[in-house]
Design an enzyme around this catalytic site. Structure first.
Site, PDB file in Angstrom:
ATOM      1  N   GLU A 178      -1.364  -0.215  10.367  1.00  7.70           N
ATOM      2  CA  GLU A 178      -1.477   1.230  10.559  1.00  7.70           C
ATOM      3  C   GLU A 178      -0.752   1.642  11.838  1.00  7.70           C
ATOM      4  OE1 GLU A 178      -5.448   2.641   9.760  1.00  7.70           O
ATOM      5  OE2 GLU A 178      -5.689   1.221   8.135  1.00  7.70           O
ATOM      6  N   ASN A 200      -5.254  -0.195  17.681  1.00  5.58           N
ATOM      7  CA  ASN A 200      -6.040  -0.031  16.464  1.00  5.58           C
ATOM      8  C   ASN A 200      -7.330  -0.828  16.599  1.00  5.58           C
ATOM      9  OD1 ASN A 200      -6.787   0.221  13.626  1.00  5.58           O
ATOM     10  ND2 ASN A 200      -4.671   0.837  13.351  1.00  5.58           N
ATOM     11  N   HIS A 420     -17.718   5.207  -2.444  1.00  6.07           N
ATOM     12  CA  HIS A 420     -17.102   4.671  -1.226  1.00  6.07           C
ATOM     13  C   HIS A 420     -17.858   3.435  -0.782  1.00  6.07           C
ATOM     14  CE1 HIS A 420     -16.113   4.850   3.279  1.00  6.07           C
ATOM     15  NE2 HIS A 420     -15.043   4.441   2.644  1.00  6.07           N
ATOM     16  N   HIS A 421     -17.124   2.343  -0.587  1.00  5.16           N
ATOM     17  CA  HIS A 421     -17.689   1.105  -0.049  1.00  5.16           C
ATOM     18  C   HIS A 421     -16.962   0.750   1.236  1.00  5.16           C
ATOM     19  CE1 HIS A 421     -19.015  -0.443  -4.312  1.00  5.16           C
ATOM     20  NE2 HIS A 421     -19.835   0.460  -3.825  1.00  5.16           N
ATOM     21  N   GLU A 491      -7.256  -0.601   4.413  1.00  6.77           N
ATOM     22  CA  GLU A 491      -7.167  -1.702   5.394  1.00  6.77           C
ATOM     23  C   GLU A 491      -6.962  -3.074   4.742  1.00  6.77           C
ATOM     24  OE1 GLU A 491     -10.180   0.324   5.821  1.00  6.77           O
ATOM     25  OE2 GLU A 491      -8.957   1.706   6.967  1.00  6.77           O
ATOM     26  N   GLU A 509      -4.298   1.614   0.962  1.00  5.63           N
ATOM     27  CA  GLU A 509      -3.802   2.337   2.133  1.00  5.63           C
ATOM     28  C   GLU A 509      -2.742   1.432   2.769  1.00  5.63           C
ATOM     29  OE1 GLU A 509      -6.192   2.279   5.606  1.00  5.63           O
ATOM     30  OE2 GLU A 509      -5.920   4.413   5.966  1.00  5.63           O
ATOM     31  N   GLU A 515      -4.433  10.352   7.797  1.00  5.36           N
ATOM     32  CA  GLU A 515      -5.618  10.458   8.644  1.00  5.36           C
ATOM     33  C   GLU A 515      -5.303  10.263  10.124  1.00  5.36           C
ATOM     34  OE1 GLU A 515      -7.835   7.296   6.805  1.00  5.36           O
ATOM     35  OE2 GLU A 515      -7.552   5.981   8.494  1.00  5.36           O
TER      36      GLU A 515
HETATM   37  C1  NOJ Z   1     -10.754   4.087   7.511  1.00  2.00           C
HETATM   38  C2  NOJ Z   1     -10.222   4.661   6.254  1.00  2.00           C
HETATM   39  O1  NOJ Z   1      -8.816   4.639   6.226  1.00  2.00           O
HETATM   40  C3  NOJ Z   1     -10.753   6.068   6.122  1.00  2.00           C
HETATM   41  O2  NOJ Z   1     -10.159   6.699   5.017  1.00  2.00           O
HETATM   42  C4  NOJ Z   1     -12.252   6.011   6.011  1.00  2.00           C
HETATM   43  O3  NOJ Z   1     -12.745   7.301   5.948  1.00  2.00           O
HETATM   44  C5  NOJ Z   1     -12.843   5.309   7.227  1.00  2.00           C
HETATM   45  N1  NOJ Z   1     -12.203   4.058   7.428  1.00  2.00           N
HETATM   46  C6  NOJ Z   1     -14.326   5.067   7.073  1.00  2.00           C
HETATM   47  O4  NOJ Z   1     -14.550   4.145   6.059  1.00  2.00           O
HETATM   48 CA    CA Z   2      -7.362   3.171   7.582  1.00  2.00          CA
END
Ligand code: NOJ
Ligand code: CA
Length: 715
Positions: A178, A200, A420-421, A491, A509, A515
């Site tokens: 990232e 990071n 979401h996990h 990640e 991602e 973000e």
């Molecule tokens: C990083 C992720 O890229 C993001 O999309 C997510 O909201 C946060 N982690 C929390 O899980």
């Molecule tokens: Ca991320």
């Protein structure tokens, strides 16, 4: 009758078999293989008469997998001879479940070299495949007597560069991709790497000369060269370490906690190493080598795998207006000891019934397929960077999130919730709960999950891109398929085309997404040439309010004079273009509903744009400068065009010759204006409707970090 060959015949034959040549189907690429005077296997690659890879070595340092015996390493670099060579040609069409086109041609010439080491008699085979514009090769360890279970200590694959190319790179790192991209000469990587200061939450930069793949380069003599890998399965991810003294990259694998790179049992293959090359940057985007080198779908019935357009209870947490966690009491809450019912919610826990229902209403009204809800489950008080194994159970909602009611409500409104996990890197804990977690999703009608691996990996010492984690990501996708669940992993390791084999893996991602905000102005003109070579990205475009301060109720209208801290550094029109240029069967409208209501005419493009395509035409492309792509929606006559522009204002050219010659169309163009400025006036855009045919050609001015989008409907 016995035949006797004279010695010179034998020597000639040995020389002959030790040097081999292969051409691409269109004859433009020329691969030379030879075993050098030390018995090292080498290869080189030319595009017409231009060298792409100079003579480069292949091989390994291995170790028998009995570490306690302290056996010496096995040099699998020198002393090889070729024992057999065979050739093959394949030309087939296959149909991906989703993709940039509905038919993919897999056309290559193959050369299979079987090598044996003198004395040790250990064997390695190398399979080369030459496509038009690209090379793939992998090592295959055949079943053999002298090599069974072994450890890869180091892979010694070289990519010798012909010159000091310009490269677009991110630092070599075992735990994160990232990053912003740096553009520099190869010889400058070390210095720029030392100067590069981005941080990071989990990072491990292994060397100042290390870079990640997919690596995009441009040579002074006009070649575009991309190095990556395909089918990363049961192995660790490959980085590249540059040696400036001989201008050569060497593979650098991701080690585990013992420093070992991979554990293997013969027979076994490595992933493919890939080189894509052309004198036209558009060919890099059009290459399908990464998918072609992956195995066909393991999932027979793919009818449940559907491209998905979604919104999320998400951006408000990303921009700090609300929280994932339920209570503010962050110090005392522990998942095994806490009765959340006894705790008071904080004022800003986002995933609460009332708010989620409002988001469902909005997403359903505007035709979205799904709504992601993060922060729905207990554990967030304690999740971040505590290096703790048991953080989430992936099963228990917070008291203000009524999982049954909300899923029923979403269903009534014709959409589904997206699970979401967040694993917080605790892998054993995730795998421990996985069956139950996926069953829970089935029970309530969730079709897809966004998973995440923030923070250091637990067990400690494992890395996001090591063999252990590569195995985990595949395990999670494979198991999800048993439950008919689609996966979007954040990640995780960067993709290498494995979605062909597991088409329920609809997103990743694995790069710096929206973000982060504050990205370099040309970020999305580089990603299609780097991160997207391996597969789709959940980039999360569609941000209409670039200044996060303005999302709060009491913002001052004069704030837009300079670039806000944490601002999204693009124009609004650029955000629309991203839906086309950042190919993904999973696309998010990431901003808050209230911002879409401020710009309903621009929002219309996000509602209209397709997710799955019959055809893609790469109209203009220069990595780091601009990308313009046209795509035909699968099964309709609709086309969509997108552009992302980098640092310099320019006129993009759209030649509509891709359109059907016998049809007339209406094109709606969403573009920057003369006044648009990504820092001070990013929301200035203009929408224009024009009639077009296949003979039309237009110029569209694009701002710095600007862009445009066009929807084209047949009349
Ligand atoms: C990083 C992720 O890229 C993001 O999309 C997510 O909201 C946060 N982690 C929390 O899980
Ligand atoms: Ca991320």
């Amino acid at each position: 009758m016995k035949k006797f060959f004279p010695l010179y015949y034998f020597l000639f034959f040995t020389f002959f078999i030790n040097a081999q040549n292969l051409k691409s189907p269109d004859n433009n690429l020329d691969l030379n293989f030879s075993v050098d005077e030390n018995g090292r296997a080498t290869y080189s690659l030319n595009f017409y008469d231009k060298p792409v890879i100079l003579k480069s070595g292949l091989g390994f340092i291995l170790k028998d997998n009995v570490e306690w015996m302290k056996i010496d390493t096995l040099d699998m670099i020198n002393n090889f001879k070729v024992i057999n060579v065979s050739f093959d040609t394949i030309d087939k069409i296959w149909n991906p479940v989703w993709g940039e086109e509905s038919e993919i041609r897999n056309n290559y010439n193959e050369m299979f070299i079987e090598l044996e080491q003198k004395e040790s008699q250990r064997k390695i085979n190398i399979r080369f495949r030459l496509f038009d514009n690209s090379l793939g090769f992998r090592y295959e360890f055949p079943l053999q007597e002298n090599l069974g279970s072994f450890i890869v200590i180091d892979e010694k694959t070289e990519f010798a560069m012909a010159d000091d190319h310009t490269a677009m790179w991110i630092p070599g790192d075992y735990d994160t991709q990232e990053y912003n991209y740096t553009t520099s000469k190869l010889s400058e990587i070390k210095q720029k790497s030392i100067e590069f200061k981005e941080e990071n939450v989990s990072m491990y930069r292994f060397s100042d000369w290390g870079v990640q793949t997919s690596l995009m380069m441009k040579s002074d003599n006009g070649l575009y060269i991309n190095i990556h890998e395909a089918a990363l399965i049961e192995y660790s991810a490959m980085h590249l370490e540059f040696n400036s003294s001989n201008m050569t990259f060497e593979s650098h694998l991701t080690p585990d906690s013992y420093g070992n790179m991979a554990y293997m049992n013969a027979p076994h293959n490595t992933p493919w190493r890939t080189v894509i090359v052309s004198d036209d940057a558009r060919d890099i985007l059009a290459s399908r080598i990464t998918y072609n080198l992956n195995e066909p779908s393991k999932i027979e019935d793919t009818s449940w795998i559907k491209p998905t357009k979604y919104m999320g209870v998400w951006w408000e947490m990303i921009t700090g207006q609300s929280t994932w966690w339920y209570t503010n009491d962050l110090s005392s809450v522990r998942i095994n000891e806490t009765n959340y019912d006894e705790l008071e919610p904080n004022d800003s826990h986002a995933a609460n019934n009332k708010k989620v229902m409002r988001y469902i209403d909005f997403a359903s009204k505007h035709g979205f397929d799904a709504l992601l809800v993060e922060g729905w489950n207990i554990g967030w008080e304690d999740w971040f960077d505590k290096k703790k194994d048991y953080v989430f159970d992936f099963l228990t909602p917070y008291p203000d999130f009524d999982i049954e009611k909300l899923n029923n409500y979403a269903k009534e409104k014709g959409i589904s919730l997206m699970m979401h996990h967040e694993t917080s890197g605790a892998i054993r804990n995730y795998e421990r709960h996985m069956d139950e977690a996926y069953s829970l999703m089935n029970k309530y009608g969730y079709k897809s999950v966004k998973s995440g691996y923030v923070g250091r990996i637990i067990p400690a010492g494992e890395r996001h891109y090591g063999q252990y984690m590569v195995g985990h990501y595949i395990y999670a996708i494979d198991k999800a398929a048993d439950y008919k669940i689609m996966v979007n992993a954040h990640e995780a390791v960067r993709p290498t085309g494995v979605s062909r084999t597991y088409p329920n893996h609809i997103g990743n991602e694995s790069a710096r997404g929206a973000e982060f905000r504050g990205s370099k102005l040309n970020h999305t003109t580089i990603l299609p040439f780097t991160r997207l070579i391996g597969g789709p990205m959940d980039y999360t475009p569609g941000i209409f309010e670039m200044d996060p301060r303005k999302n709060t109720a009491d913002f001052s209208p004069n704030l837009n004079e300079t670039l806000a801290p944490g601002a999204v550094t693009t124009t609004l029109a650029n955000q629309l273009g991203l839906y086309v240029i950042m190919y993904s069967p999973l696309q998010m409208a990431a901003d808050l509903p209230k911002n879409y209501m401020r710009f309903p005419d621009a929002f219309q493009f996000i509602k209209d744009v397709a997710l799955d395509w019959d055809k893609s035409v790469y109209l203009e492309a220069e990595p780091g400068e601009y990308v313009t792509i046209a795509r035909k929606e699968k099964g309709t006559d609709n086309w969509f065009v997108g552009n992302s522009n980098g640092y310099n204002r320019r006129n993009a050219e759209v030649n509509f010759s891709f359109l059907d010659k016998n049809k007339k169309y209406t094109a709606t163009i969403y573009k920057d204006t003369k006044k648009t400025n990504y820092a001070t006036n990013p929301q200035s855009y203009k929408i224009e409707k024009i009639k077009v045919t296949s003979k039309s050609k237009i110029k569209i001015p694009t701002a710095e970090a600007g862009g445009f989008a066009i929807s084209i409907f047949a009349n």
